[in-house]
Write a protein that holds these residues in place. Structure first.
Motif, PDB file in Angstrom:
ATOM      1  N   GLY A   1       4.422 -34.494  16.349  1.00 51.46           N
ATOM      2  CA  GLY A   1       4.222 -33.387  17.278  1.00 51.46           C
ATOM      3  C   GLY A   1       2.783 -32.912  17.275  1.00 51.46           C
ATOM      4  N   THR A   2       2.460 -31.953  18.167  1.00 57.82           N
ATOM      5  CA  THR A   2       1.120 -31.387  18.092  1.00 57.82           C
ATOM      6  C   THR A   2       1.094 -30.449  16.893  1.00 57.82           C
ATOM      7  N   SER A   3       0.411 -30.878  15.851  1.00 54.96           N
ATOM      8  CA  SER A   3       0.438 -30.129  14.601  1.00 54.96           C
ATOM      9  C   SER A   3      -0.882 -30.303  13.866  1.00 54.96           C
ATOM     10  N   ILE A   4      -1.074 -29.463  12.860  1.00 52.05           N
ATOM     11  CA  ILE A   4      -2.264 -29.595  12.027  1.00 52.05           C
ATOM     12  C   ILE A   4      -2.323 -30.998  11.438  1.00 52.05           C
ATOM     13  N   LEU A   5      -1.151 -31.538  11.066  1.00 53.57           N
ATOM     14  CA  LEU A   5      -1.095 -32.874  10.473  1.00 53.57           C
ATOM     15  C   LEU A   5      -1.668 -33.928  11.423  1.00 53.57           C
ATOM     16  N   SER A   6      -1.183 -33.919  12.685  1.00 53.05           N
ATOM     17  CA  SER A   6      -1.680 -34.912  13.653  1.00 53.05           C
ATOM     18  C   SER A   6      -3.180 -34.761  13.864  1.00 53.05           C
TER      19      SER A   6
ATOM     20  N   LEU B   1      -7.907 -27.786   8.954  1.00 51.19           N
ATOM     21  CA  LEU B   1      -8.236 -29.108   9.485  1.00 51.19           C
ATOM     22  C   LEU B   1      -9.234 -29.830   8.592  1.00 51.19           C
ATOM     23  N   ILE B   2     -10.260 -29.102   8.135  1.00 46.60           N
ATOM     24  CA  ILE B   2     -11.281 -29.721   7.286  1.00 46.60           C
ATOM     25  C   ILE B   2     -10.646 -30.278   6.022  1.00 46.60           C
ATOM     26  N   PHE B   3      -9.867 -29.442   5.310  1.00 43.96           N
ATOM     27  CA  PHE B   3      -9.370 -29.874   4.011  1.00 43.96           C
ATOM     28  C   PHE B   3      -8.317 -30.970   4.133  1.00 43.96           C
TER      29      PHE B   3
ATOM     30  N   PHE C   1      -5.823 -32.618  22.075  1.00 46.48           N
ATOM     31  CA  PHE C   1      -4.420 -32.839  22.444  1.00 46.48           C
ATOM     32  C   PHE C   1      -3.537 -33.052  21.231  1.00 46.48           C
ATOM     33  N   THR C   2      -4.105 -32.942  20.043  1.00 49.29           N
ATOM     34  CA  THR C   2      -3.339 -33.355  18.874  1.00 49.29           C
ATOM     35  C   THR C   2      -2.809 -32.210  18.021  1.00 49.29           C
ATOM     36  N   GLY C   3      -3.377 -31.005  18.128  1.00 46.62           N
ATOM     37  CA  GLY C   3      -2.810 -29.982  17.258  1.00 46.62           C
ATOM     38  C   GLY C   3      -3.421 -28.607  17.405  1.00 46.62           C
ATOM     39  N   VAL C   4      -4.358 -28.476  18.332  1.00 47.30           N
ATOM     40  CA  VAL C   4      -5.032 -27.197  18.435  1.00 47.30           C
ATOM     41  C   VAL C   4      -4.553 -26.442  19.664  1.00 47.30           C
ATOM     42  N   ALA C   5      -4.282 -25.159  19.470  1.00 41.32           N
ATOM     43  CA  ALA C   5      -3.804 -24.335  20.563  1.00 41.32           C
ATOM     44  C   ALA C   5      -4.933 -23.433  21.052  1.00 41.32           C
TER      45      ALA C   5
END
Lengths: 314, 291
Positions: free
Chosen positions: B140-145, B78-80, B220-224
């Motif tokens: 979708g809910t992803s690292i990208l989002s 997420l940081i990078f 709600f965007t990409g973290v499980a």
């Protein structure tokens, strides 16, 4: 010999004008438009945030939403089988309670620290205090929430003998510590922007440092100090994780500072995961998001006007 | 007689000032207490949990045992990725505001937008990310989002810090460069940007620590809550340290105290290291600047 050198220089110059200069100009134009787009990005995202939050909330806003129910009803039953009710009054009151509670602590400490750093202490202590404030600001909100649950919660139960440790009091202390850095840094900027000539003039009339601060500096920096407080309020209203963990999840009007409450932000964070996408519940949560957005936008707008006023004089 | 009276008055004024000064000193010092207490408590209670297994193993047995490796990996993703989006955009925006913008209504609107972005609650960023990236752009809910959401959130931080460091480069540097025939962009690229790089870097590092600690914006965007595997692409979901700390300290029952305190310690340690780095870069830059 001389003629040859001049010829050579002429050739180079025409080469520069014919070939290099147009390239230089073209590259400048291209970069300028890319940079312009970059400059536009903040505006695009601000509009985008409003647009997308409104878009998701719209089906609810345009059908069964009633501002009266939303603001004055305390019944928040978004998933009730019998009758669904979306009264967010208790949530607004919860947010107000923790915000006011935190400001009671954060305003005197924050403004006091700003005054001390800016007007009383020496440069070395100032450097140390600023690093400390930065440290305080760098603690993530989820760690604050963790402190609220693991440290403050048992403390309130065991030492203050209250039945519930996660309540307005707990959240207010945590939120105060979270907003103090912002109040201090903006407040200090405001105090520093008062010209030194003001201080010198007052001191030459025989005023002590304290009198200078109370009679001259604070009135002169008034707008900036109010802006600092407002931004602290904005921070407290918008804070999510710490408040979610510290307030104790009770949708009710608090009757003492040791009552558990639920804030607007915490409600969105807690319920969005369970609300099916596109359902009315989901749309209501976006409506709460929209009200948060409107509150923080107005706070920022007003404090921006105040800060602008205080800079103009400088 | 009258001069005697005025010294009495002065004395009382001075003693009053001393009182106020010491009260302010105490309030300022009072801020040391929570900071020191928090770090000490986390260190004492969290340190016993930290070992190689804790860092390099995944959570097991319903997140009550094992380690936090997937959460650390997710946080780094997420940081990078968020830096990748936010750095160029933020620097461009700052260049526009500092080097190109005129003092007009349009510039005022941009400034207001930046101030507004800085004040939007993180949970609203999460709603925006959900509406815009997850659903509208169908990521979708992803690292990208999640990274895109974080990068919008960090945009005002980078813009403000970059702007300050651009402002610190003296006008004479630019003028000297124009005089030898360089264009505006060449001046920016060869003179202004290199000279403001340390300042920009400070802001970037600071935004890293914000991204590392942020929870609500990625909710709600990409973290499980829990994933048994590591993310393989930017379209996967991931775990994050901040989210993991929230989960194990409020959502899961029976997690040993040392495990939660250990996680908190790793998170705050990460944030602290990054922040110290930014303070070091800044003070080095201040003592070594060429003007």
């Amino acid at each position: 010999m001389m003629g040859k050198v001049i010829e050579e220089e002429k050739r180079q110059l025409s080469d520069y004008i014919k070939h290099y200069r147009p390239k230089q100009i073209l590259r400048d134009r291209i970069m300028e438009s890319i940079i312009f787009l970059g400059g536009l990005s903040a505006v695009i995202f601000t509009i985008g945030i409003f647009l997308f939050v409104i878009k998701e909330a719209w089906p609810f806003l345009s059908s069964r939403f009633s501002l009266m129910e939303f603001l004055t009803n305390i019944e928040w039953y978004p998933v009730s089988n019998v009758s669904v009710r979306y009264g967010a009054k208790a949530l607004f009151v919860g947010t107000a309670a923790v915000t006011i509670g935190s400001m009671v602590l954060a305003i005197p400490v924050g403004i006091g620290t700003a005054i001390f750093i800016s007007e009383f202490c020496g440069p070395k202590f100032k450097e140390v205090a600023k690093i400390l404030i930065e440290l305080l600001a760098s603690i993530p909100s989820v760690v604050w929430g963790f402190i609220a649950v693991m440290v403050m919660n048992p403390f309130i139960i065991n030492v203050l003998h209250e039945p519930v440790g996660l309540n307005v009091f707990n959240a207010s202390i945590i939120l105060a510590l979270m907003s103090i850095p912002m109040i201090v840094s903006i407040g200090e900027d405001a105090l520093r922007s008062v010209p030194d000539t003001y201080r010198e003039a007052a001191e030459s009339l025989g005023a002590t440092r304290l009198e200078v601060v109370i009679r001259v500096i604070i009135p002169a920096a008034k707008n900036g100090l109010i802006a600092a407080i407002l931004l602290g309020v904005g921070r407290a209203v918008g804070e999510t994780m710490a408040v979610l963990m510290a307030t104790g999840h009770s949708v009710a009007i608090p009757d003492s500072i040791f009552s558990p409450v639920r804030t607007l932000t915490a409600t969105v964070a807690a319920e969005m995961g369970e609300a099916p996408k596109g359902s009315e519940h989901y749309q209501t949560l976006f409506t709460i998001g929209l009200s948060l957005l409107l509150i923080t936008f107005s706070i920022n707008f007003i404090s921006d006007i105040l800060l602008r006023k205080s800079w103009k004089r400088k | 007689m009258s001069s005697f009276k005025s010294t009495e008055l002065l004395k009382s004024k001075v003693s009053k000032q001393k009182w106020v000064e010491s009260i302010l000193l105490v309030t300022t010092f009072a801020l040391f207490i929570p900071v020191a207490a928090i770090f000490l408590i986390l260190l004492i209670k969290g340190y016993p949990a930290i070992n190689l297994n804790f860092i390099f193993a995944g959570p097991s047995n319903g997140m009550t045992e094992g380690g936090i490796f997937p959460a650390i990996v997710g946080t780094f993703w997420l940081i990078f990725l968020s830096l990748f989006f936010t750095c160029p955009l933020g620097i461009l925006a700052a260049l526009y505001l500092n080097e190109y913008a005129r003092d007009n209504t349009f510039t005022r609107i941009i400034n207001l937008a930046i101030i507004n972005l800085a004040g939007v609650p993180s949970i609203v960023y999460s709603l925006f990310g959900l509406g815009a990236f997850v659903l509208f752009l169908k990521m979708g809910t992803s690292i990208l989002s999640a990274s895109l959401t974080l990068s919008v959130m960090n945009l005002p931080v980078i813009i403000t810090s970059t702007r300050e460091s651009l402002l610190a480069v003296p006008k004479s540097f630019r003028e000297a460069c124009w005089n030898v025939g360089a264009s505006k962009w060449q001046t920016l690229w060869y003179v202004v940007l290199p000279n403001s790089l340390p300042g920009i870097l400070t802001g970037v590092i600071f935004s890293v620590s914000r991204a590392a600690g942020e929870t609500a914006a990625i909710l709600f965007t990409g973290v499980a809550f829990y994933l048994p595997f590591l993310p393989e692409s930017i379209f996967d979901q991931c775990m994050a340290l901040s989210m993991h700390l929230y989960t194990i300290s409020t959502q899961v029952v029976g997690v040993p105290e040392s495990y939660t305190f250990g996680t908190a310690l790793v998170l705050i340690g990460l944030v602290l290291i990054v922040n110290t780095l930014s303070i070091v870069v800044r003070s080095y830059y201040r003592s070594h600047r060429k003007w």
